[in-house]
Design an enzyme around this catalytic site. Structure first.
Site, PDB file in Angstrom:
ATOM      1  N   HIS A 262       0.823  -1.197   0.000  1.00 33.65           N
ATOM      2  CA  HIS A 262       0.000   0.000   0.000  1.00 33.65           C
ATOM      3  C   HIS A 262       0.865   1.258   0.000  1.00 33.65           C
ATOM      4  O   HIS A 262       2.069   1.220   0.278  1.00 33.65           O
ATOM      5  CB  HIS A 262      -0.924  -0.008   1.211  1.00 33.65           C
ATOM      6  CG  HIS A 262      -2.057  -0.985   1.086  1.00 33.65           C
ATOM      7  ND1 HIS A 262      -3.116  -1.028   1.965  1.00 33.65           N
ATOM      8  CD2 HIS A 262      -2.303  -1.963   0.167  1.00 33.65           C
ATOM      9  CE1 HIS A 262      -3.952  -1.984   1.613  1.00 33.65           C
ATOM     10  NE2 HIS A 262      -3.481  -2.564   0.519  1.00 33.65           N
TER      11      HIS A 262
ATOM     12  N   GLU B 176       1.029   3.831   2.038  1.00 37.06           N
ATOM     13  CA  GLU B 176       1.640   4.208   3.307  1.00 37.06           C
ATOM     14  C   GLU B 176       2.916   3.405   3.568  1.00 37.06           C
ATOM     15  O   GLU B 176       3.912   3.932   4.068  1.00 37.06           O
ATOM     16  CB  GLU B 176       0.644   3.996   4.451  1.00 37.06           C
ATOM     17  CG  GLU B 176      -0.614   4.840   4.348  1.00 37.06           C
ATOM     18  CD  GLU B 176      -1.757   4.131   3.630  1.00 37.06           C
ATOM     19  OE1 GLU B 176      -2.914   4.376   3.991  1.00 37.06           O
ATOM     20  OE2 GLU B 176      -1.489   3.327   2.694  1.00 37.06           O
TER      21      GLU B 176
ATOM     22  N   ALA C 153     -19.529   7.297 -30.626  1.00 37.14           N
ATOM     23  CA  ALA C 153     -19.209   8.365 -31.574  1.00 37.14           C
ATOM     24  C   ALA C 153     -20.429   8.586 -32.457  1.00 37.14           C
ATOM     25  O   ALA C 153     -21.052   7.630 -32.916  1.00 37.14           O
ATOM     26  CB  ALA C 153     -17.999   7.986 -32.424  1.00 37.14           C
TER      27      ALA C 153
ATOM     28  N   TRP D  28     -15.843   3.913 -39.342  1.00 35.39           N
ATOM     29  CA  TRP D  28     -15.248   4.900 -38.437  1.00 35.39           C
ATOM     30  C   TRP D  28     -15.908   6.263 -38.567  1.00 35.39           C
ATOM     31  O   TRP D  28     -16.061   6.801 -39.655  1.00 35.39           O
ATOM     32  CB  TRP D  28     -13.747   5.040 -38.705  1.00 35.39           C
ATOM     33  CG  TRP D  28     -12.954   3.816 -38.386  1.00 35.39           C
ATOM     34  CD1 TRP D  28     -12.292   3.012 -39.271  1.00 35.39           C
ATOM     35  CD2 TRP D  28     -12.758   3.232 -37.097  1.00 35.39           C
ATOM     36  NE1 TRP D  28     -11.699   1.967 -38.619  1.00 35.39           N
ATOM     37  CE2 TRP D  28     -11.951   2.077 -37.277  1.00 35.39           C
ATOM     38  CE3 TRP D  28     -13.163   3.580 -35.808  1.00 35.39           C
ATOM     39  CZ2 TRP D  28     -11.561   1.265 -36.221  1.00 35.39           C
ATOM     40  CZ3 TRP D  28     -12.776   2.771 -34.752  1.00 35.39           C
ATOM     41  CH2 TRP D  28     -11.983   1.637 -34.966  1.00 35.39           C
TER      42      TRP D  28
ATOM     43  N   ASP E  88     -19.165  -5.161 -36.380  1.00 33.15           N
ATOM     44  CA  ASP E  88     -17.888  -4.432 -36.318  1.00 33.15           C
ATOM     45  C   ASP E  88     -16.692  -5.365 -36.130  1.00 33.15           C
ATOM     46  O   ASP E  88     -15.564  -5.004 -36.455  1.00 33.15           O
ATOM     47  CB  ASP E  88     -17.909  -3.424 -35.163  1.00 33.15           C
ATOM     48  CG  ASP E  88     -18.839  -2.245 -35.436  1.00 33.15           C
ATOM     49  OD1 ASP E  88     -19.370  -2.170 -36.551  1.00 33.15           O
ATOM     50  OD2 ASP E  88     -19.020  -1.417 -34.533  1.00 33.15           O
TER      51      ASP E  88
ATOM     52  N   LEU F 104     -11.436  -5.268 -29.079  1.00 33.42           N
ATOM     53  CA  LEU F 104     -11.715  -4.794 -27.715  1.00 33.42           C
ATOM     54  C   LEU F 104     -10.517  -4.941 -26.775  1.00 33.42           C
ATOM     55  O   LEU F 104     -10.686  -5.227 -25.588  1.00 33.42           O
ATOM     56  CB  LEU F 104     -12.939  -5.522 -27.127  1.00 33.42           C
ATOM     57  CG  LEU F 104     -14.266  -5.352 -27.875  1.00 33.42           C
ATOM     58  CD1 LEU F 104     -15.366  -6.120 -27.160  1.00 33.42           C
ATOM     59  CD2 LEU F 104     -14.638  -3.888 -28.029  1.00 33.42           C
TER      60      LEU F 104
ATOM     61  N   ARG G   5      -4.268  -1.593 -27.978  1.00 35.51           N
ATOM     62  CA  ARG G   5      -3.191  -1.720 -28.962  1.00 35.51           C
ATOM     63  C   ARG G   5      -2.469  -0.397 -29.217  1.00 35.51           C
ATOM     64  O   ARG G   5      -1.293  -0.399 -29.538  1.00 35.51           O
ATOM     65  CB  ARG G   5      -3.754  -2.233 -30.302  1.00 35.51           C
ATOM     66  CG  ARG G   5      -4.491  -3.542 -30.198  1.00 35.51           C
ATOM     67  CD  ARG G   5      -4.940  -4.064 -31.558  1.00 35.51           C
ATOM     68  NE  ARG G   5      -5.807  -3.162 -32.293  1.00 35.51           N
ATOM     69  CZ  ARG G   5      -7.107  -2.979 -32.034  1.00 35.51           C
ATOM     70  NH1 ARG G   5      -7.676  -3.609 -31.015  1.00 35.51           N
ATOM     71  NH2 ARG G   5      -7.823  -2.155 -32.765  1.00 35.51           N
TER      72      ARG G   5
END
Length: 353
Positions: free
Chosen positions: A56, A58, A162, A183, A213, A217, A220
């Site tokens: 962590h 701390e 989009a 696109w 499409d 996913l 890259r």
């Protein structure tokens, strides 16, 4: 506290937030935490939680202090309440007490019920001066995913799409054989989307988006980890030659038929043939996945909007028109923050509720 003192406190807390944000996408179900230790107006140690299952913030900050004797006259700043329970690591509150640090300044309390004020209480009982709530809003925003998981018992949900200048998300490809994306956004925007993907734990699309499409996913165009891929395919009609079934990234297929696993792909049967979201979000909660990036299509996004199951929407709006096609999701009427990129206008809409 004088204005000058508060300004100094805020300076160190912002440093904590800066450190914490460096680990975005790497902490899994853990929060992003940064820690700074100050003595006589100088930073003598700092650290952040770098990755899931690692030390962590701390711990890293305290271990970075060369002269440990200075800890007994120092102030420790941390954007999230130090933990008080044994989990993957020992309690940070105990380490702070053991180190003799007399003053702790905290950005926000931990929403995790296992902590939830117990760390603060433990340090106060050990005669440590504890202040909480410094830059609380900024601290909460940084860990909004972690907060959603513990308070809403579901992942933080980000919607992304989009749209063309005239309000379409895609051309109408009914009856057409063409596979692959149409696109609307440009290469710079796609790079930004891959950056966003690297910051979330899971990414989801619907059957039509996966089939038409054929998206990979993954991440890259930006350094980072690819999120777990998820698709809603109720009738298991998606072809196995699609990129989401290439086995390169863990994939979950939510369907109405079966629960099984094969080749890095898990099939999970939905409990409700009507509304899939209780099953999907319960699955993610049980798997400790605290964020979900939804990339479409329009039916999936509209469904989440209808049920009020979203926290952010990130919308690219092209300067070019399509003339006709599939209508974009929405509209959304909430606070909007606008950003401009080279080829499109990007609106990021935050939904705080």
């Amino acid at each position: 506290m004088t204005a000058e003192q508060r300004q100094l406190h805020e300076h160190y807390m912002r440093r904590c937030l800066d450190l914490a944000s460096r680990a975005i996408g790497n902490t899994g179900s853990n929060p992003m935490v940064g820690c700074v230790i100050v003595e006589s107006g100088k930073i003598i140690g700092e650290g952040f939680h770098r990755a899931f299952r690692e030390a962590h913030a701390e711990v890293n900050a305290i271990e970075s202090v060369k002269n440990r004797k200075l800890l007994k006259s120092s102030t420790l700043y941390v954007n999230l309440e130090p933990c008080s329970h044994y989990g993957k690591t020992p309690p940070c509150a105990d380490l702070i007490i053991k180190s003799g640090i007399p003053h702790v300044v905290i950005g926000m309390k931990d929403p995790n019920s296992l902590v939830g004020g117990k760390g603060i209480e433990r340090m106060k009982k050990a005669a440590c001066i504890v202040e909480s709530g410094l830059l609380e809003e900024e601290c909460m925003f940084l860990n909004r995913r972690f907060i959603s998981y513990h308070e809403k018992r579901r992942p933080y949900i980000i919607l992304k799409w989009a749209r063309s200048a005239d309000g379409f998300i895609d051309i109408d490809r009914t009856g057409k054989e063409k596979r692959g994306p149409n696109w609307i956004s440009g290469p710079r925007e796609r790079m930004l989307v891959h950056k966003w993907r690297s910051q979330e734990q899971a990414i989801l699309v619907g059957t039509n988006t996966a089939a038409i499409d054929d998206p990979t996913l993954n991440v890259r165009y930006w350094p980072g980890r690819s999120p777990i891929r998820m698709v809603i395919d109720r009738d298991l009609r998606l072809n196995k030659d699609l990129k989401i079934f290439d086995g390169s990234v863990p994939t979950v297929v939510f369907n109405n038929t079966e629960t099984r696993e094969e080749a890095n792909t898990r099939y999970f049967k939905l409990k409700d043939r009507g509304n899939p979201w209780p099953s999907v979000l319960d699955y993610m909660y049980e798997q400790e996945l605290i964020s979900l990036f939804v990339e479409g299509g329009a039916a999936i996004i509209n469904s989440l909007l209808e049920y009020g199951l979203w926290d952010e929407a990130r919308i690219f709006t092209s300067r070019h028109a399509l003339g006709s096609g599939i209508k974009a999701p929405g509209p959304i009427k909430l606070k909007t923050v606008d950003f401009n990129t080279a080829t499109t206008d990007l609106s990021i809409i935050y939904n705080r509720y």
